[in-house]
Motif scaffolding. Sequence first.
Motif, short mmCIF file in Angstrom:
data_model
loop_
_atom_site.label_atom_id
_atom_site.label_comp_id
_atom_site.label_asym_id
_atom_site.label_seq_id
_atom_site.Cartn_x
_atom_site.Cartn_y
_atom_site.Cartn_z
N THR A 164 0.84 -1.20 0.00
CA THR A 164 0.00 0.00 0.00
C THR A 164 0.87 1.25 0.00
OG1 THR A 164 -0.10 0.24 2.42
CG2 THR A 164 -1.73 -1.23 1.37
N LYS A 167 2.31 1.87 3.46
CA LYS A 167 3.43 1.00 3.82
C LYS A 167 4.69 1.39 3.04
CE LYS A 167 0.77 -3.05 5.30
NZ LYS A 167 0.53 -4.50 5.11
N ALA A 301 -6.30 -9.75 11.69
CA ALA A 301 -5.60 -8.61 11.08
C ALA A 301 -4.25 -9.02 10.53
CB ALA A 301 -5.45 -7.49 12.11
N GLY A 304 -4.69 -11.02 7.38
CA GLY A 304 -5.19 -10.15 6.32
C GLY A 304 -4.18 -9.11 5.89
N ARG A 305 -2.96 -9.20 6.45
CA ARG A 305 -1.86 -8.29 6.12
C ARG A 305 -2.26 -6.83 6.37
NH1 ARG A 305 1.16 -10.23 0.72
NH2 ARG A 305 2.80 -9.01 1.70
N ARG A 306 -2.99 -6.63 7.48
CA ARG A 306 -3.40 -5.29 7.86
C ARG A 306 -2.55 -4.73 8.99
NH1 ARG A 306 -8.27 -8.13 7.70
NH2 ARG A 306 -8.60 -7.92 9.97
N THR A 307 -1.44 -5.40 9.29
CA THR A 307 -0.58 -4.93 10.36
C THR A 307 0.76 -4.49 9.79
OG1 THR A 307 0.39 -7.12 10.79
CG2 THR A 307 -1.64 -6.55 11.97
N THR A 308 1.44 -3.66 10.55
CA THR A 308 2.83 -3.30 10.24
C THR A 308 3.65 -3.44 11.51
OG1 THR A 308 2.40 -0.97 10.73
CG2 THR A 308 2.20 -1.65 8.42
#
Length: 317
Positions: A164, A167, A301, A304-308
């Motif tokens: 994204t 990111k 999360a 779903g690759r919604r974390t960093t």
Amino acid sequence: MRAVQLTEFGGPEVVAVRDVPDPRPGPGRLLVHVSRAGVNYADSLLRENAYLGATALPLIPGGEVVGRTEDGRRVAAMMTAGGYAERAVVPEHQAFAVPDELDDVAAVALLAQGLTAWWLIHRTAGVTPGDSVVVHAGAGGVGSLAVQLARNAGAGRVIATASTPEKRELVRSLGADATVDPATEDLTAALRAANEGRPVDVVLEMIGGRVTGQSIDALAPFGRLAFYGMASLVEPDAVSPRALQRQSATVSGFWLMHAFARPDLLARAYADLAAQVVGGELRIVSGGEFPMSEVREVHAALRGRRTTGKVVLDPSR
């Protein structure tokens, strides 16, 4: 004590907080009162019985903790399971002293993710000054540290992939010279373009599928690709030794579990990483501190690759 326990395999819905018996340390083991437990992508694979090793139920997941031993020492430690709990038993040789200046999130982030990034940069891929280095999933726990460690090791150009715009902005703030969307159709061309039109020297790869093959194609002569995960759950195409010979390229694999046969080196690596954080040379990206009671949402999360960065659980909540 309270702990997250798996009694069946499946999606995030199978993880639940339960009351379980306190663990009892045997010879060569330490009992740690856990202040924070690390969450890793591998935990979601273990939950689905899709990890590299065999998994038996019931099981308390979690392979990394920070806390205090019975005699008051502050340690960060790794184990095969048992971390998502108020108390955990860890192998003594896999427990590392934590400087007072290091907070809990950083102490945990330097375990599975920090040690993996360190080993990839300094051992498996052997980054040398001037190398161009591609870090896939550069905004993740390993990737965010690998971008910085590559820079600290003298890489001439660091290229990170991230899915994204947010990111990609993050990895640039960590020192990446260029960023690439891993969904780009011709990833080989995109990686070379990000390296100012030249093939690349090193790729740290944990996505799998077409990304692996297209990354190998982007390698320069004597280039090295280190494969350490498969987040897409798609097997890469088979690699032809003859094709590697044509490029004088090396493709290697890495699993941190094997590094525990070198406890002295791992202890030095952890101390090196901690010193870099304390000295301001290495930035820990926090992905959030969550109550252990929210473990299902955290797993959803993460998958779903919604974390960093580094995500941790607080067993007290």
